[in-house]
Design a protein around this motif. Structure first.
Motif, PDB file in Angstrom:
ATOM      1  N   LEU A 144      -8.116   5.740  -3.946  1.00  0.00           N
ATOM      2  CA  LEU A 144      -6.867   4.997  -5.364  1.00  0.00           C
ATOM      3  C   LEU A 144      -8.413   3.720  -6.154  1.00  0.00           C
ATOM      4  CD1 LEU A 144      -4.209   3.412  -5.983  1.00  0.00           C
ATOM      5  CD2 LEU A 144      -4.804   1.993  -3.982  1.00  0.00           C
ATOM      6  N   ALA A 145      -9.127   3.542  -5.157  1.00  0.00           N
ATOM      7  CA  ALA A 145     -10.430   2.739  -5.794  1.00  0.00           C
ATOM      8  C   ALA A 145     -10.841   3.993  -6.684  1.00  0.00           C
ATOM      9  CB  ALA A 145     -11.539   2.377  -5.085  1.00  0.00           C
ATOM     10  N   LYS A 146     -11.226   5.152  -7.178  1.00  0.00           N
ATOM     11  CA  LYS A 146     -11.671   5.991  -7.541  1.00  0.00           C
ATOM     12  C   LYS A 146     -11.008   6.571  -8.400  1.00  0.00           C
ATOM     13  CE  LYS A 146     -14.240   9.073  -3.936  1.00  0.00           C
ATOM     14  NZ  LYS A 146     -14.651  10.310  -3.413  1.00  0.00           N
ATOM     15  N   LYS A 147      -9.251   6.724  -8.086  1.00  0.00           N
ATOM     16  CA  LYS A 147      -8.476   6.836  -9.897  1.00  0.00           C
ATOM     17  C   LYS A 147      -8.534   5.299 -10.709  1.00  0.00           C
ATOM     18  CE  LYS A 147      -5.161   9.635  -7.504  1.00  0.00           C
ATOM     19  NZ  LYS A 147      -4.228  10.606  -6.257  1.00  0.00           N
ATOM     20  N   SER A 148      -8.549   4.760 -10.028  1.00  0.00           N
ATOM     21  CA  SER A 148      -8.640   3.089 -11.062  1.00  0.00           C
ATOM     22  C   SER A 148     -10.269   3.240 -11.765  1.00  0.00           C
ATOM     23  CB  SER A 148      -8.652   2.049  -9.859  1.00  0.00           C
ATOM     24  OG  SER A 148      -8.742   0.657 -10.661  1.00  0.00           O
ATOM     25  N   THR A 149     -11.268   3.899 -11.196  1.00  0.00           N
ATOM     26  CA  THR A 149     -12.271   3.428 -11.805  1.00  0.00           C
ATOM     27  C   THR A 149     -12.280   4.539 -12.918  1.00  0.00           C
ATOM     28  OG1 THR A 149     -13.324   2.656 -10.006  1.00  0.00           O
ATOM     29  CG2 THR A 149     -14.704   3.840 -11.659  1.00  0.00           C
TER      30      THR A 149
ATOM     31  N   ALA B 201      -9.505   5.888 -14.658  1.00  0.00           N
ATOM     32  CA  ALA B 201      -8.777   5.234 -14.922  1.00  0.00           C
ATOM     33  C   ALA B 201      -9.142   3.945 -16.689  1.00  0.00           C
ATOM     34  CB  ALA B 201      -7.794   4.151 -15.012  1.00  0.00           C
ATOM     35  N   THR B 202     -10.293   2.680 -15.966  1.00  0.00           N
ATOM     36  CA  THR B 202     -11.410   2.257 -16.024  1.00  0.00           C
ATOM     37  C   THR B 202     -11.993   2.844 -16.980  1.00  0.00           C
ATOM     38  OG1 THR B 202     -10.798   0.124 -14.859  1.00  0.00           O
ATOM     39  CG2 THR B 202     -12.536  -0.020 -15.793  1.00  0.00           C
TER      40      THR B 202
ATOM     41  N   ARG C 248       0.975  -0.934  -0.123  1.00  0.00           N
ATOM     42  CA  ARG C 248      -0.207  -0.532  -0.134  1.00  0.00           C
ATOM     43  C   ARG C 248       0.939   0.967  -0.522  1.00  0.00           C
ATOM     44  NH1 ARG C 248      -2.590  -2.744   4.561  1.00  0.00           N
ATOM     45  NH2 ARG C 248      -1.482  -1.662   5.772  1.00  0.00           N
TER      46      ARG C 248
ATOM     47  N   SER D  69      -9.959   4.410 -20.408  1.00  0.00           N
ATOM     48  CA  SER D  69      -9.662   2.825 -20.987  1.00  0.00           C
ATOM     49  C   SER D  69     -11.206   2.731 -21.624  1.00  0.00           C
ATOM     50  CB  SER D  69      -9.190   2.310 -20.446  1.00  0.00           C
ATOM     51  OG  SER D  69      -8.687   1.296 -21.441  1.00  0.00           O
TER      52      SER D  69
END
Length: 243
Positions: free
Chosen positions: A225-230, A232-233, A137, A236
């Motif tokens: 981190l989850a918001k950034k990952s979502t 980015a998805t 982490r 994409s």
């Protein structure tokens, strides 16, 4: 010609402005001042020794800074982080709590470790950061700044409430003198015994608060981190649909 006697001060100002080696700069300024004053080498060394002895209590902090810097350069932070990696289920809140207990016990015997600069920054902070960065982490800068505030806060709380447990401390003597002036004769061990529950409660409340606050910081980092990952998805997926 009188102004030439201030040449040593000018050397110190120029040396620090140009970031020369601080000890070398001060020594050069001292030697130049001694030469200008017509002081012989023996008198110069005697003056230096007398000044060192009369101010040795102030020099303790300088020695601590030098020791801390040397230990940091030789891997003190890495050793602290490595230690935390071997502790399961550790968190920064628990690190702060353990340090608070450790600090208040030694403060009761008037034993110091260098405070924030000498112990908290090089030892406690790396351990707290390593505890919250386990399993790969990463913590945010806001989280890191909050840990710095928590570490400094625990240092102040534990030292403040722990030092008054020392029966030879100035605070304890002040309370005894004030009570005596008001007509209450009390012994120092009696005052220390009364203060023990206060110190225990202060450290316990601070530990619980920091533990809860640290958990909240960890959850906030995970959510961000989850918001950034979502996001980015989504970007994409939108790019793939456009193609």
């Amino acid at each position: 010609m009188e102004l030439i006697k201030l040449l040593g001060i000018l050397i110190v100002v120029v040396g620090f402005a140009l970031k020369w080696d601080s000890i070398l700069t001060i020594m050069i300024a001292a030697v130049v001042t001694a030469v200008i004053a017509g002081m012989d080498p023996v008198a110069f060394l005697q003056t230096m020794g007398k000044g060192f002895v009369s101010n040795r209590n102030m020099l303790i902090s300088v020695v601590i800074f030098l020791l801390t810097g040397t230990l940091e350069r030789n891997g003190l932070k890495e050793a602290a982080r490595s230690l935390m990696e071997r502790v399961k289920n550790a968190s920064a809140g628990l690190v702060m709590g353990a340090y608070g207990v450790f600090r208040v016990i030694f403060a009761a015997f008037n034993v110091g470790f260098g405070g924030v600069a000498g112990f908290v920054k090089p030892v406690v902070m790396p351990m707290a950061e390593a505890a919250d960065e386990m399993d790969g982490r990463r913590i945010s800068e806001r989280h890191r700044d909050s840990l710095k505030g928590m570490a400094a806060g625990m240092e102040n709380v534990a030292w403040f409430f722990g030092q008054v447990l020392f029966v030879g401390g100035s605070g304890m003597l002040l309370v005894q003198g004030t009570m005596s002036d008001l007509g209450y004769a009390v012994e120092l061990p009696q005052l220390a015994a009364i203060q023990i529950p206060v110190a225990v409660v202060a450290v316990a409340v601070t530990t619980v608060y920091y533990f809860v606050f640290d958990r909240r910081l960890c959850r906030r980092d995970a959510d961000e981190l989850a918001k950034k990952s979502t996001a980015a998805t989504d970007v994409s997926s939108a790019g793939g649909g456009a193609e």
